[in-house]
Design a protein around this motif. Structure first.
Motif, PDB file in Angstrom:
ATOM      1  N   ARG A 168       0.976  -1.271  -0.106  1.00  0.00           N
ATOM      2  CA  ARG A 168       0.021  -0.454  -0.379  1.00  0.00           C
ATOM      3  C   ARG A 168       0.775   1.033  -0.028  1.00  0.00           C
ATOM      4  O   ARG A 168       1.884   0.905   0.407  1.00  0.00           O
ATOM      5  N   GLU A 214      -2.161   5.026   2.112  1.00  0.00           N
ATOM      6  CA  GLU A 214      -3.377   4.200   2.068  1.00  0.00           C
ATOM      7  C   GLU A 214      -2.875   3.423   3.670  1.00  0.00           C
ATOM      8  O   GLU A 214      -4.051   3.395   5.272  1.00  0.00           O
ATOM      9  N   GLU A 263      -4.190   6.092   6.836  1.00  0.00           N
ATOM     10  CA  GLU A 263      -6.117   6.323   6.328  1.00  0.00           C
ATOM     11  C   GLU A 263      -6.823   4.940   7.361  1.00  0.00           C
ATOM     12  O   GLU A 263      -7.809   5.016   7.722  1.00  0.00           O
TER      13      GLU A 263
END
Length: 161
Positions: free
Chosen positions: A28, A32, A35
């Motif tokens: 990722r 990401e 998040e």
């Protein structure tokens, strides 16, 4: 990871390493990872860690080219993930953060390599970052130079294979 307690910018660099490591291990981006759920050995997350990890992640291909061009006898894929991500953080800082002295970036990376890496990590990262620093002192555009070297090596590999 480590039982060492870091403070200030050293802690932020440690956190950036951890974020980059998690991004790489889970395929990722750092954004990401940020998040969702992520793990830090010490917190709260420092804004400087976010800046370093996002910056290094955004320049990953250029940083990897610099690492590959300056590495002797080690392909980037064979390097321990911790070393690879420490180098990304330090080289990003050396290239993009004028307010941080190159020597400080190198010293911090070496200390983190001692805490998180293998027995050989600190010598390895110190040597590689020393080569990058020498090129920077000479006025070399290390990213452009690395792209040329990596491109030439790729062409050689195709011709040989």
């Amino acid at each position: 990871m480590s039982r060492t307690h870091f403070h200030g910018r050293t802690l932020a660099r440690s956190q950036a390493l951890q974020l980059l490591f998690q991004a790489e291990q889970t395929a990722r981006s750092v954004d990401e990872v940020l998040e969702g759920e992520y793990s830090l050995s010490e917190g709260p997350l420092d804004p400087f860690a976010i800046q370093l990890s996002r910056g290094a992640d955004g320049m990953r291909s250029d940083l990897d080219a610099v690492i590959a061009a300056c590495s002797t006898n080690w392909s980037i894929s064979r390097m321990p993930s911790v070393d690879r991500n420490l180098l990304r953080v330090a080289i990003y800082e050396m290239l993009e953060m004028d307010e941080v002295a190159v020597a400080v970036s190198i010293d911090e990376c070496v200390e983190l390599a001692k805490a998180y890496g293998t027995d050989e990590s600190s010598r390895f990262v110190n040597g590689l970052l020393g080569r990058v620093a020498t090129q920077l002192e000479e006025g070399t555009d290390v990213v452009a130079d690395a792209r040329l070297k990596v491109g030439a090596q790729a062409r050689e590999d195709v011709e040989e294979g």
